[in-house]
Design a protein around this motif. Structure first.
Motif, mmCIF file in Angstrom:
data_model
loop_
_atom_site.group_PDB
_atom_site.id
_atom_site.type_symbol
_atom_site.label_atom_id
_atom_site.label_comp_id
_atom_site.label_asym_id
_atom_site.label_seq_id
_atom_site.Cartn_x
_atom_site.Cartn_y
_atom_site.Cartn_z
ATOM 1 N N GLY A 45 0.811 -1.197 0.000
ATOM 2 C CA GLY A 45 0.000 0.000 0.000
ATOM 3 C C GLY A 45 0.850 1.254 0.000
ATOM 4 N N PRO A 46 0.198 2.395 0.218
ATOM 5 C CA PRO A 46 0.935 3.666 0.275
ATOM 6 C C PRO A 46 2.008 3.616 1.348
ATOM 7 N N MET A 47 3.132 4.194 1.063
ATOM 8 C CA MET A 47 4.231 4.179 2.002
ATOM 9 C C MET A 47 3.847 4.931 3.274
ATOM 10 N N MET A 48 4.065 4.314 4.411
ATOM 11 C CA MET A 48 3.835 4.975 5.686
ATOM 12 C C MET A 48 5.124 5.695 6.081
ATOM 13 N N SER A 49 5.032 6.967 6.310
ATOM 14 C CA SER A 49 6.219 7.732 6.668
ATOM 15 C C SER A 49 6.792 7.235 7.989
ATOM 16 N N LEU A 50 8.076 7.464 8.171
ATOM 17 C CA LEU A 50 8.719 7.057 9.407
ATOM 18 C C LEU A 50 8.084 7.763 10.598
ATOM 19 N N LYS A 51 7.693 9.014 10.406
ATOM 20 C CA LYS A 51 7.037 9.767 11.467
ATOM 21 C C LYS A 51 5.715 9.128 11.857
ATOM 22 N N GLU A 52 4.924 8.735 10.852
ATOM 23 C CA GLU A 52 3.631 8.100 11.129
ATOM 24 C C GLU A 52 3.819 6.733 11.778
ATOM 25 N N TYR A 53 4.827 6.006 11.326
ATOM 26 C CA TYR A 53 5.107 4.688 11.889
ATOM 27 C C TYR A 53 5.487 4.796 13.367
ATOM 28 N N ARG A 54 6.360 5.728 13.662
ATOM 29 C CA ARG A 54 6.766 5.911 15.056
ATOM 30 C C ARG A 54 5.602 6.389 15.919
ATOM 31 N N ARG A 55 4.725 7.197 15.323
ATOM 32 C CA ARG A 55 3.539 7.653 16.057
ATOM 33 C C ARG A 55 2.632 6.473 16.381
ATOM 34 N N LEU A 56 2.506 5.551 15.430
ATOM 35 C CA LEU A 56 1.696 4.355 15.652
ATOM 36 C C LEU A 56 2.259 3.543 16.811
ATOM 37 N N LEU A 57 3.588 3.369 16.819
ATOM 38 C CA LEU A 57 4.214 2.619 17.909
ATOM 39 C C LEU A 57 4.051 3.335 19.241
ATOM 40 N N ASP A 58 4.165 4.654 19.217
ATOM 41 C CA ASP A 58 3.980 5.430 20.445
ATOM 42 C C ASP A 58 2.562 5.279 20.977
ATOM 43 N N GLU A 59 1.590 5.241 20.077
ATOM 44 C CA GLU A 59 0.199 5.085 20.498
ATOM 45 C C GLU A 59 -0.014 3.722 21.137
ATOM 46 N N MET A 60 0.645 2.695 20.600
ATOM 47 C CA MET A 60 0.523 1.375 21.186
ATOM 48 C C MET A 60 1.095 1.371 22.598
ATOM 49 N N ASP A 61 2.262 1.979 22.753
ATOM 50 C CA ASP A 61 2.895 2.005 24.072
ATOM 51 C C ASP A 61 2.057 2.782 25.085
ATOM 52 N N ASP A 109 7.374 0.176 0.770
ATOM 53 C CA ASP A 109 6.192 0.103 -0.093
ATOM 54 C C ASP A 109 5.076 -0.710 0.550
ATOM 55 N N GLY A 110 4.823 -0.468 1.814
ATOM 56 C CA GLY A 110 3.709 -1.152 2.465
ATOM 57 C C GLY A 110 4.039 -1.620 3.868
ATOM 58 N N LEU A 111 3.193 -2.515 4.373
ATOM 59 C CA LEU A 111 3.329 -3.036 5.733
ATOM 60 C C LEU A 111 3.156 -4.553 5.729
ATOM 61 N N THR A 112 3.743 -5.187 6.711
ATOM 62 C CA THR A 112 3.505 -6.610 6.970
ATOM 63 C C THR A 112 2.953 -6.747 8.378
ATOM 64 N N PHE A 113 1.776 -7.352 8.487
ATOM 65 C CA PHE A 113 1.234 -7.717 9.787
ATOM 66 C C PHE A 113 1.431 -9.219 9.959
ATOM 67 N N TYR A 114 1.825 -9.617 11.152
ATOM 68 C CA TYR A 114 2.067 -11.042 11.369
ATOM 69 C C TYR A 114 1.596 -11.465 12.745
ATOM 70 N N VAL A 115 1.408 -12.776 12.880
ATOM 71 C CA VAL A 115 1.097 -13.365 14.170
ATOM 72 C C VAL A 115 2.057 -14.526 14.387
ATOM 73 N N ASP A 116 2.719 -14.545 15.539
ATOM 74 C CA ASP A 116 3.606 -15.632 15.917
ATOM 75 C C ASP A 116 2.850 -16.576 16.839
ATOM 76 N N MET A 117 2.791 -17.856 16.451
ATOM 77 C CA MET A 117 2.072 -18.856 17.225
ATOM 78 C C MET A 117 3.025 -19.930 17.709
ATOM 79 N N PRO A 118 2.830 -20.414 18.954
ATOM 80 C CA PRO A 118 3.723 -21.445 19.489
ATOM 81 C C PRO A 118 3.600 -22.756 18.725
ATOM 82 N N ILE A 119 4.718 -23.414 18.557
ATOM 83 C CA ILE A 119 4.740 -24.720 17.887
ATOM 84 C C ILE A 119 4.117 -25.762 18.796
#
Length: 238
Positions: free
Chosen positions: A168-184, A221-231
């Protein structure tokens, strides 16, 4: 940039009524608009057929969102038991379930090939399927034309990672860091500036109920969302 792993504390409590209302308002408004178009004499029969398909798709997604929200509030082991699951089998199931949506959005999705050496994970099929569905719905909305959404499965340490990569549309580094800050700060997690992030919140709750964890990787050029599951350490008849 390295992926961000989200802990349970990153999400706080249940989403606010305002966030849920915002997420449901969009599909309801779209259904109303499409219904009005059906009554327009200038709308061709071909367009009416596509509009009807879109109405069905949008209403089903809205209904599923309400089910997901209800399930996220009552994730008891008795309702969602864990069992050995082949992640590639889940991907095959989702490939069938998302085929119609992919056609409506005009998107292509590449899926991992099946193999005998796939590691089994300990999960609930319903919850894991909904996590992938939420990742895919996000990718279908934001992937640019002629770009392929990529679903992958790979071993990462003592876990198996299921990923959905969008272009998708490139997420700026500023927006990405803001997203992480919101999570924290335990605020709403937005997948894009105009998104409420409710689907990703639901995915995080489902992953936590299965002792898994979701994460995000930013690309140029986009994002990857992932889920890590125990073996799974159990024997399985799959």
């Amino acid at each position: 940039m390295a992926g961000k792993e989200w802990s349970d504390a990153d999400f706080g409590g249940l989403p606010s009524v305002l966030v849920a209302a915002h997420e449901l308002k969009t599909p309801l408004s779209l259904i109303r608009q499409l219904t009005l178009m059906l009554g327009d004499d200038l709308t061709s029969e071909v367009d009416k057929k596509q509009i009807k398909q879109r109405i069905v798709q949008t209403s089903e997604q809205a209904l599923q969102l309400t089910v997901d929200l209800a399930n996220s509030a009552n994730l008891t082991p008795s309702l969602f038991p864990l069992e050995p699951v082949n992640p590639l089998a889940i991907c095959q199931q989702m490939a069938v379930e998302t085929r119609f949506n992919a056609v409506l959005y005009g998107r292509k999705i590449s899926w991992p090939r099946s193999g005998r050496n796939s590691r089994l994970i300990l999960a609930n099929r319903t919850l894991l399927g909904r996590i992938l569905a939420n990742f895919l719905n996000n990718a279908l909305k934001y992937t640019e034309d002629d770009s392929e959404i990529k679903v992958s499965v790979k071993a990462v340490g003592g876990a198996v990672r299921l990923s959905v990569r969008d272009f998708g549309p490139m997420m700026s580094l500023k927006e990405y860091r803001r997203l992480l800050d919101e999570m924290d700060a335990r605020k709403t997690v937005r997948t894009r500036p105009e998104s409420s992030g409710l689907g990703i919140y639901v995915a995080s709750q489902f992953a936590r109920a299965m002792n898994g964890q979701i994460g995000l990787i930013r690309h140029r050029d986009g994002l990857t969302f992932y889920v890590d599951m125990p073996i799974s350490r159990q024997l399985s008849l799959l």
